[in-house]
Each structure stands twice: as structure tokens, then as C-alpha cells.
Scaffold this motif. Structure first.
Motif, PDB file in Angstrom:
ATOM      1  N   VAL A   1       0.842  -1.190   0.000  1.00 17.13           N
ATOM      2  CA  VAL A   1       0.000   0.000   0.000  1.00 17.13           C
ATOM      3  C   VAL A   1       0.883   1.248   0.000  1.00 17.13           C
ATOM      4  CG1 VAL A   1      -1.779   1.252   1.258  1.00 17.13           C
ATOM      5  CG2 VAL A   1      -1.809  -1.245   1.229  1.00 17.13           C
ATOM      6  N   ASP A   2       0.587   2.189  -0.886  1.00 21.29           N
ATOM      7  CA  ASP A   2       1.348   3.437  -0.988  1.00 21.29           C
ATOM      8  C   ASP A   2       0.607   4.519  -0.216  1.00 21.29           C
ATOM      9  OD1 ASP A   2       2.823   5.623  -1.592  1.00 21.29           O
ATOM     10  OD2 ASP A   2       2.488   5.572  -3.762  1.00 21.29           O
ATOM     11  N   THR A   3       0.924   4.606   1.089  1.00 19.66           N
ATOM     12  CA  THR A   3       0.216   5.580   1.915  1.00 19.66           C
ATOM     13  C   THR A   3       0.808   6.982   1.807  1.00 19.66           C
ATOM     14  OG1 THR A   3       1.601   4.926   3.790  1.00 19.66           O
ATOM     15  CG2 THR A   3      -0.549   3.852   3.578  1.00 19.66           C
ATOM     16  N   GLU A   4       1.887   7.131   1.061  1.00 20.86           N
ATOM     17  CA  GLU A   4       2.486   8.462   0.882  1.00 20.86           C
ATOM     18  C   GLU A   4       1.726   9.295  -0.149  1.00 20.86           C
ATOM     19  OE1 GLU A   4       6.530   7.697  -0.122  1.00 20.86           O
ATOM     20  OE2 GLU A   4       7.148   7.446   1.969  1.00 20.86           O
ATOM     21  N   HIS A   5       0.896   8.625  -0.968  1.00 20.01           N
ATOM     22  CA  HIS A   5       0.193   9.327  -2.041  1.00 20.01           C
ATOM     23  C   HIS A   5      -1.277   8.943  -2.056  1.00 20.01           C
ATOM     24  CE1 HIS A   5       4.459   8.844  -3.293  1.00 20.01           C
ATOM     25  NE2 HIS A   5       4.319  10.133  -3.603  1.00 20.01           N
ATOM     26  N   PRO A   6      -2.053   9.400  -1.084  1.00 20.68           N
ATOM     27  CA  PRO A   6      -3.481   9.062  -1.060  1.00 20.68           C
ATOM     28  C   PRO A   6      -4.209   9.602  -2.280  1.00 20.68           C
ATOM     29  CG  PRO A   6      -2.990  10.816   0.504  1.00 20.68           C
ATOM     30  CD  PRO A   6      -1.678  10.314   0.020  1.00 20.68           C
ATOM     31  N   ILE A   7      -5.151   8.830  -2.769  1.00 19.47           N
ATOM     32  CA  ILE A   7      -5.949   9.257  -3.918  1.00 19.47           C
ATOM     33  C   ILE A   7      -7.056  10.196  -3.469  1.00 19.47           C
ATOM     34  CG2 ILE A   7      -7.500   8.451  -5.746  1.00 19.47           C
ATOM     35  CD1 ILE A   7      -5.956   5.817  -5.738  1.00 19.47           C
ATOM     36  N   ALA A   8      -7.748   9.836  -2.406  1.00 18.28           N
ATOM     37  CA  ALA A   8      -8.858  10.650  -1.919  1.00 18.28           C
ATOM     38  C   ALA A   8      -9.035  10.405  -0.434  1.00 18.28           C
ATOM     39  CB  ALA A   8     -10.140  10.319  -2.671  1.00 18.28           C
ATOM     40  N   THR A   9      -9.540  11.420   0.259  1.00 14.07           N
ATOM     41  CA  THR A   9      -9.761  11.307   1.699  1.00 14.07           C
ATOM     42  C   THR A   9     -11.213  11.650   2.028  1.00 14.07           C
ATOM     43  OG1 THR A   9      -9.113  13.603   2.076  1.00 14.07           O
ATOM     44  CG2 THR A   9      -7.361  11.938   2.191  1.00 14.07           C
ATOM     45  N   GLY A  10     -11.625  11.325   3.248  1.00 15.37           N
ATOM     46  CA  GLY A  10     -12.963  11.676   3.699  1.00 15.37           C
ATOM     47  C   GLY A  10     -14.068  10.942   2.988  1.00 15.37           C
ATOM     48  N   LEU A  11     -13.785   9.749   2.453  1.00 17.73           N
ATOM     49  CA  LEU A  11     -14.810   8.993   1.733  1.00 17.73           C
ATOM     50  C   LEU A  11     -15.824   8.408   2.710  1.00 17.73           C
ATOM     51  CD1 LEU A  11     -12.546   7.118  -0.834  1.00 17.73           C
ATOM     52  CD2 LEU A  11     -13.791   9.255  -1.141  1.00 17.73           C
ATOM     53  N   LYS A  12     -17.102   8.461   2.309  1.00 18.43           N
ATOM     54  CA  LYS A  12     -18.187   7.964   3.152  1.00 18.43           C
ATOM     55  C   LYS A  12     -18.985   6.892   2.397  1.00 18.43           C
ATOM     56  CE  LYS A  12     -17.560  10.994   6.564  1.00 18.43           C
ATOM     57  NZ  LYS A  12     -17.257  10.615   7.953  1.00 18.43           N
ATOM     58  N   ASP A  13     -19.926   6.290   3.151  1.00 18.79           N
ATOM     59  CA  ASP A  13     -20.872   5.346   2.557  1.00 18.79           C
ATOM     60  C   ASP A  13     -20.159   4.244   1.786  1.00 18.79           C
ATOM     61  OD1 ASP A  13     -23.238   7.988   1.759  1.00 18.79           O
ATOM     62  OD2 ASP A  13     -22.875   6.905   3.613  1.00 18.79           O
TER      63      ASP A  13
END
Length: 855
Positions: free
Chosen positions: A492-504
Motif C-alpha cells: 500500500v502506498d500511503t504516501e500518495h493518497p488518492i482521496a480522503t474523507g470517503l463515506k458510505d
């Protein structure tokens, strides 16, 4: 005086000609009944090994004083070259060995017969990836051939114990047919699913989950939403041994133990669940991942999946941050017994019903159970993706071992009726029944990847960039998710998140996950798994493993001292006295009976009597404290532990030199399970600062064979090292029933040939041998104690002469002090003693009156 290596030889030789030496124990009425047994022929065979040991040792030596505080010097006339060479090679402070041994150990890792798996994650091909790109899955638990031999011996001991108790091995108990710690009468006793990322620390994640489950059990499921214990802290502590800067529970480590411990390269796996348990039982952790004393699972930059580096370091001050201390680590029998065929060497499997039953009971009593096994992943025929179920037959055992698929996970439930049809049709157990297991590969188990197909514009997301990108969705404490890309190597590449705050984050009928970002934009994450897998437990990071899986081994249950569960709101035990910072993490263990000796034949008998080996540790109170518990390590099920606590005289040179020659307390307990145990004493024993005391233990199995619980360093293996250290005057051993004791610090590696090591033949095949010798594995647990001041002597008035009044006052003061101050080690004063003292005082007064009348 420092003992030479011949000390043990001399004592063993003397023991051969001794008469029958009975060992008496004044057992407390509150003690558990001891297990009555006689030494079997097996035990006698094992103990005969001491004759060979005695013959090998010809060096001169000094024997320390016996309980009578006498010193006997014994000398030999010759010293063999072999013994001299052994002395030169032996090291008590370093796990490194001769270059040839190190090379042999390294070479042995590549041998298929060793079954020593690599800790690096192995590659597998994604079934739906058009690019045929390899994906790696981190497992991290090395395997060795001795593990099977050790597990088989343990299983056999449980079966023997059950046969002794009931005449037959019990199969299934009266427990319910189904059990799930996620919902027990509406309460949850399981922490959240963990994601170990690219670190091979599955063992630390599993261990922290098991202790968390025990905490939840003790606290009625309280704070389950925030129950997350620090796997990072455990991993770092086992990577960095105790040192001059180490302070645990406000006390510095004894300098004799600096550098002691098992060293696992950070991010790699251990060989045994007892190795991880050693860290926590020595009070090195376990911290929370949140709060003011939280140690989150991320490096100093916030990266959860970086390659191992010093960015993951914690400070020495954080070493002992904890919300709980492990008090017991019980080694359970495994449902699988695997041994090697005598002719072909191929693995032979036998189902062990008592192992399945033991796991169930531990789940109900203590919470989640740690399990080591060989892992499958999607694409393996032994794993059914649709149902999330694994079964590996004995025929495939070596295939998975040689692939390096060793893995550590957490058992959280069972289902006796889980249908055999849920397993792969190609490889099927043919019988119902499975354990429910929580993995550490993320919310979706990490068993597959997912492809992203975007529908609608989302913040910081470009379809051209991330179309068909494998991702991992990490659940946060506020129930939102962060989407991370998965690298080509499967990490997992946690240095480059694609998106944050995803719900549902929900499933739908097409196996798509509908997500909404912080701006309310929607997109879907399409599941790679085949249609119909929406009910697979891997959606929740879990899977099923058949009762009959041949790779199940190293099953361990834990208990903890939890302040939140105690009425006082603090730890039950305030201080821990110990010398064994390697302890149960020792790769090598002594064989039961190997250090027992034989006396001359008893009167009227024909067979020599067995004299069981005894072990003791001597501690000096650092403050005014009450001894409330001690620890014991047992190798077999239903082992008997005989305890004796002595208050030592000043300058004592043996662990039994008390003022009276008798112990302050004796107890006998039978530990139903093998492993590490905490034994509460039947009464408190009070010690003042600077006062020394000893804990003497005699441990025997069902056959009467004695066990010497001593930590042993080992040659380097699979990148790990085991270092044992000791100092003079700390640990003692007796092989003649307590008549004489020798200091364990005089022992060297040469005193522990592999014929005296449990499963020594398997370790010999692995080119592993003893490299250093440490202390006896006995600890003392105390609480703080404030002595009651001794009252001043009473002032007497009247016609009694001053000298007589002073004499009477002394008697009265003694009685009062005895009543108010438990200075002799007893929690209460003996009423008989009070009567004697008062009677003496009365007689003294009467005598004075007679003398006055006579005058």
C-alpha cells in the motif's frame, strides 16, 4: 567465588552416590493438590543423559555453599582438550558463533527438508489482471522443522493429561456449536480489523488483537470502538533489546541483562507466539494507538506502509507505556499433529480433537486466540474466494511451507456446522467445522485488489490517472475512508493518497462499492472477486479455516492485568522482579528430565529414586514491598509446580539460607496448560527495602520428569538472534534435592548439548545450537507496602523496680510490634505466638512478685 564449567559435573557425580534424598514441602492448606506420579521409563532414559554430561566435564571447579553455608572445593586431575575447546568457543554474552556455524545456519535456510520459509512476502498472480502483474502479500512468520516436533510433543502431553483424568481423550465439549466474539449476547470482544501494510509484523498485530480481546472480556466490552493496541511498539521493542537507557515501570534494568533478548529485524516475523508474549510479560508495552500515550501504527512521517527504517523508532521512555501487562500466555494443543515419516521424511497428519476443544474453551474464557498457519490467497486452489474458506491438506503442506507462507492471525470464533461444501471442491476436508479468523490485511482482508472505475468528477482524482488502479480503502476512527493506491509489488502506498474523507462504503448487487468524497461526488470501486462473494467474510477482513487444516500450529491464549478491570483502577501488581529478558522467547528449551539425577536404591527397593532438578532466583527488595505472586514456565500440560519462598539472611550464598532454615511459604499448584503463568500466593509476604528473598521452584510433568526453566541463547537463524545473559548471585540450580546449589552464571553453552534440548534432533538438522546461557525463568510480583511504625515501649509506674519495668516494657513492645507490623513475612500474626508472649510476660511479673515477697 566464580564457578568453573565443571561445577555441574562434580555435583552430578556426587548425586550419583547419594542416598535417597526426599524433598519435603510443607504445603499450605489452601494449596491445590499435587499431582501424584512416578518417573516412567522415558523419564529415566532422559535423566541418564546426565551421566554422559558428567563424563564429559573434567575441568576443575569450585562448588558454592549448600544451605548450611559451607563451601566445598572439588578439583579434578585432568582437563580434556575437548572441554578446553568448548570453553573457548562458548560465549555467555554474544549470540554470534564460529564462521562455519553461521555459514551452516545460513545454508540450512535453503533446504527443503528444513521447511524454513523466508519472511519476505511471496508473489502471486492476479487472476483478472490483464497485465499479469505480480502482487505480493506480506506474511512474515518464519517456519522451522522444530516447530512441528514441539507442537506434536505439546499435543501428546495434553492427550496424556486427559487420559490420566478421564481415561480417554475428550473430543467435543458441551460448548455451543457456534460462537463469535463479535457478538456475544450483544457485546463485542474484538478490536477493529488491522492493516499491517508491507511490514512482516503479522505476529505483533495478532498479539495486540488477542490482548485487546482479553481486555474487552474483562471490561464487559467497554471502549470497543477505540480499542486499538500498538503493534508498532511491540515490533520496535523486540527489535531493540534492553540497554543502559531502559527503564521499565520506573525501574532501571539490571546491568547484567543489558543487550539480552531476541532481536528480530524490524518488520520481520518471529518464530513463535511465545516470543512476542515475552515482550509484553516483561512489561515492555502494551500502549494504545491513541491518546496522550498513544503510539499509532505509522512512522514519524505518518506513513503506514513505508519500508522498515528508523522512522518507525520509539523512544526508550515509550518502551513501557501500557494499558495492560500480560500475566499468562498459555500454549494450547493444536487441532493438527504433523510429524515426519520415518522412511520418507514426508509429513504425516493426524487430527487432534482435543486441540479444537481447547481453542474453543480459550475463546470463551480469555478471548481471541493467536494462530500460526500457512496462508492462502485468491488464486490458490486451497482457498475458496466465494466463501472465504481455507483448507490445506497434508499433501500440500510442504508446498506452502517452501513458499514462505507462514502467517499469524487471530481466531475469534467457530462453527461446528460450517459445511465442508464451503471449501474448494478441488481440495476439500470432507468434514464440517471451521474457525472464524480475523486477518491483518485490511478491511477487505487484503486477499484481493480492487479496480477503480470513476463515475463523476471527484476531488483530486483523475480518471486518466487512476483508471484500473488497484486501491486500498483504509477506515478511519470517524468511519470515513482514505483511498490509497497499491503498488505493483502489492504494498500500500500511503504516501500518495488518492482521496480522503470517503463515506458510505457499501456493497451493492454488482459488487461495486459506492463511495462519496468530501464534496459529495460519487464514484464506484469495482470488486475484483468473482460474483457471489459479497457474503464472504473477507469483506470484513476475516476468513474461515477448517478444523482439519494441516498447517495449524502455535495456538496461544493470553490473560492480562488490566487496570480498567481492577477495583482499584490500577495494576494488580506494582513491580516485577526479573532477570530473564530473553525468557520464553528462547528458541531452545531444555528437555524434561534432562537434568534430573538418580540416588542410590532406596531401602527395600530395586530402582534408583529420581532426584528432580530445582531452580531458584534471588531478589533484593528495592523498597518496602509485599510479595503477592510469582511466575512459572511449564513445558507440558498438567505440570506440577512446587513453590518455596525464603527470607534470606544477609550474605546468603544459596537460595535456602534463611534464619530458621525453613521457607516463609510453600505452595503446590498444577497448571493445566503449558506456557507462562502467574501464580498468586496464598498470603502476602512483606519485605523491607534491602532485604533479600528467593523463589524456589520444582516443576514436574505427569511422568515425574523435572523441567529446568532456563533461558538459552541460540545461534543466528533466519536473520534473528537470541542473546541470554546472567550475573552472579541471581539464579541457582540444584540436582541433589536442595542439599547443594550452584550459580547458574557459571554455566556455558557447552553444558547444554542438543541431547539435553527439547526436540534437539530437529534443531541439529537446522544447524542451531546453544550459544549463551542466561537466568532461570522465575519472576516475583510485588505491591507497595508502608510499614506500620513500631510503638514506643509503654511506661510502667508503681512499685516495680526500674530494671524490672524495663524488662517488662520490652516484652510488651515486642508483642505490640508483632501485632502491628508484619515484619516476618506473614500477613497476620500467629495467635499462638501472642499467647506465648503474653504468658511469658505474666510469668515474669509473677516471678518479680515472688522475689519481692521473699525479700
Amino acid at each position: 567465588m566464580k564457578f568453573s564449567r565443571a561445577a555441574l559435573s562434580v555435583l552430578l557425580s556426587v548425586a550419583m552416590v547419594l542416598g535417597n534424598v526426599p524433598v519435603a514441602y510443607a504445603e499450605e492448606a489452601t494449596s491445590q493438590p499435587t499431582t501424584t506420579s512416578t518417573a516412567s521409563s522415558d523419564a529415566a532414559t532422559a535423566t541418564s543423559d546426565t551421566k554422559a554430561t558428567a563424563a564429559e566435564k573434567t575441568t576443575a571447579g569450585d562448588a558454592k555453599a549448600s544451605a548450611s553455608d559451607t563451601s566445598t572445593k572439588t578439583s579434578a586431575t585432568t582437563k580434556s582438550a575437548a572441554a578446553t575447546d568448548g570453553d573457548a568457543k562458548a560465549s555467555t554474552s554474544d549470540t554470534s558463533t564460529a564462521a562455519g556455524d553461521a555459514k551452516a545456519a545460513a545454508n540450512s535456510q535453503t533446504s527443503a527438508s528444513d521447511a524454513a520459509s523466508e519472511v519476505e512476502p511471496q508473489a502471486t498472480t492476479s487472476s483478472t489482471d490483464s497485465t499479469d502483474e505480480s502482487t505480493q502479500y506480506s506474511t512474515g512468520l518464519a517456519s522451522d522443522p522444530a516447530a512441528n516436533a514441539k507442537q506434536k510433543a505439546l499435543n501428546d502431553s495434553y492427550d496424556e493429561a486427559q487420559q490420566a483424568q478421564s481415561g480417554k481423550v475428550e473430543a467435543q465439549s458441551t460448548l455451543p456449536s457456534k460462537y463469535d466474539l463479535r457478538n456475544v449476547d450483544g457485546k463485542t470482544y474484538v478490536d477493529a480489523t488491522r492493516q499491517q501494510g508491507n511490514l512482516g509484523d503479522c505476529w505483533a498485530n495478532s498479539l495486540s488483537s488477542c490482548v485487546a480481546s482479553n481486555i474487552l472480556k474483562q471490561t464487559g466490552g467497554a471502549n470497543k470502538a477505540t480499542m486499538a493496541l500498538s503493534a508498532r511498539q511491540i515490533s520496535w521493542n523486540i527489535y531493540k533489546p534492553v540497554n543502559p537507557s531502559t527503564v521499565i515501570a520506573r525501574r532501571a534494568v539490571d546491568p547484567d541483562q543489558y543487550g539480552e533478548g531476541m532481536v528480530v529485524q524490524f518488520g520481520d516475523g518471529t518464530n513463535s507466539s511465545m516470543q512476542g508474549a515475552q515482550i509484553l510479560s516483561s512489561w515492555q508495552g502494551l500502549a494504545s494507538e491513541t491518546g496522550s500515550q498513544g503510539i499509532p501504527f505509522q512512522d514519524s512521517t505518518g506513513n503506514k506502509a513505508a519500508q522498515p527504517s528508523d522512522k518507525w523508532a520509539i523512544t526508550e521512555a515509550q518502551r513501557d507505556w501500557s494499558v495492560a501487562h500480560v500475566t499468562d500466555a498459555e500454549r494450547l494443543p493444536s487441532p493438527a499433529t504433523v510429524s515426519g515419516d520415518d522412511k520418507t521424511g514426508e509429513p504425516v497428519y493426524a487430527y487432534n480433537a482435543s486441540g479444537t476443544d481447547a481453542v474453543k474453551k480459550a475463546l470463551v474464557e480469555n478471548g481471541a486466540v493467536q494462530l500460526n498457519y500457512m496462508a492462502t490467497i485468491p488464486g490458490d486452489p486451497e482457498f475458496n474466494e466465494k466463501t472465504g474458506a481455507q483448507y490445506i491438506s497434508v499433501d500440500k503442506y510442504l508446498d506452502y511451507t517452501n513458499k514462505g507462507r507462514g502467517h499469524s492471525v487471530t481466531i475469534i470464533g467457530w462453527d461446528d456446522d460450517y459445511s465442508a461444501s464451503n471449501f474448494s471442491s478441488a481440495v476439500n476436508p470432507g468434514k464440517n467445522g471451521a474457525f472464524l479468523v480475523k486477518n491483518s490485511w485490511g478491511s477487505y482482508g487484503g486477499l484481493t485488489t480492487v479496480d477503480v472505475t470513476f463515475k463523476g468528477k471527484t476531488k483530486n482524482v483523475s480518471k486518466s490517472t487512476y483508471d484500473n488502479q488497484s486501491v486500498y480503502l483504509d477506515k478511519q476512527s470517524d468511519s470515513s475512508y482514505i483511498m490509497y493506491p497499491i503498488r505493483a509489488n502489492g504494498f500500500v502506498d500511503t504516501e500518495h493518497p488518492i482521496a480522503t474523507g470517503l463515506k458510505d462504503y457499501n456493497k451493492d448487487s454488482s459488487l461495486s462499492l459506492v463511495c462519496i468524497d468530501g464534496n459529495g461526488k460519487k464514484y464506484t470501486v469495482d470488486r475484483e472477486m468473482a460474483a457471489g462473494t459479497e457474503d464472504s467474510p473477507t469483506w470484513d477482513g476475516c476468513f474461515w479455516i477448517s478444523y482439519y487444516d494441516a498447517t495449524i500450529k502455535e495456538v496461544t491464549s493470553f490473560k492480562a492485568d488490566v487496570p480498567a478491570a481492577n477495583a482499584s483502577g490500577t495494576y494488580k501488581y506494582t513491580h516485577e522482579y526479573l532477570y530473564d529478558y530473553l525468557g520464553t522467547a528462547s528458541m531452545l528449551d531444555t528437555k524434561e528430565g534432562a537434568f534430573d539425577t538418580k540416588s542410590s536404591a532406596p531401602s527395600g527397593g530395586t530402582d534408583p529414586a529420581t532426584i528432580v532438578v530445582q531452580a531458584a532466583n534471588v531478589f533484593t527488595a528495592k523498597a518496602n514491598e509485599a510479595l503477592s505472586a510469582v511466575t512459572a514456565v511449564t513445558q507440558s500440560a498438567a505440570s506440577t509446580v512446587r513453590l518455596a519462598i525464603y527470607r534470606l539472611i544477609s550474605g546468603a550464598t544459596s537460595p535456602t539460607q534463611s534464619a530458621t532454615g525453613a521457607p516463609e511459604l510453600t505452595m503446590t499448584v498444577t497448571e493445566a496448560k503449558a506456557g507462562y503463568h502467574t501464580v498468586d500466593l496464598s498470603k502476602l509476604l512483606y519485605f523491607r527495602a534491602g532485604e533479600s528473598f528467593s523463589v524456589v521452584e520444582t516443576i514436574t510433568n505427569l511422568k515425574g520428569a523435572g523441567y529446568l526453566p532456563i533461558e538459552l541463547g541460540a545461534t543466528k537463524y533466519n536473520g534473528n538472534t537470541w542473546t541470554a545473559k546472567s550475573g552472579t548471585g541471581e539464579s541457582y540450580i540444584s540436582t541433589d534435592g536442595g542439599k547443594t546449589w550452584f550459580d547458574a552464571s557459571t554455566l556455558t553453552a557447552a553444558d547444554f548439548s542438543l541431547d539435553k534440548i527439547a526436540n534437539g534432533e530437529a534443531y541439529a538438522a537446522m544447524k542451531v545450537k546453544v550459544a549463551s546461557v542466561g537466568n532461570v525463568m522465575i519472576r516475583a510480583l510485588t505491591t507497595d507496602w508502608t510499614p506500620v511504625p513500631t510503638p514506643a515501649p509503654a511506661t510502667e509506674t508503681g512499685a516495680i523496680a526500674p530494671v524490672e519495668a524495663a524488662s517488662q516494657g520490652t516484652v510488651v513492645a515486642t508483642v505490640r510490634a508483632s501485632h502491628a507490623l508484619p515484619a516476618t513475612g506473614d500477613a497476620t500474626t500467629d495467635p499462638c505466638m501472642l499467647l506465648v508472649l503474653f504468658a511469658s510476660a505474666s510469668l515474669g511479673v509473677a516471678a518479680c512478685a515472688r522475689r519481692r515477697r521473699a525479700a
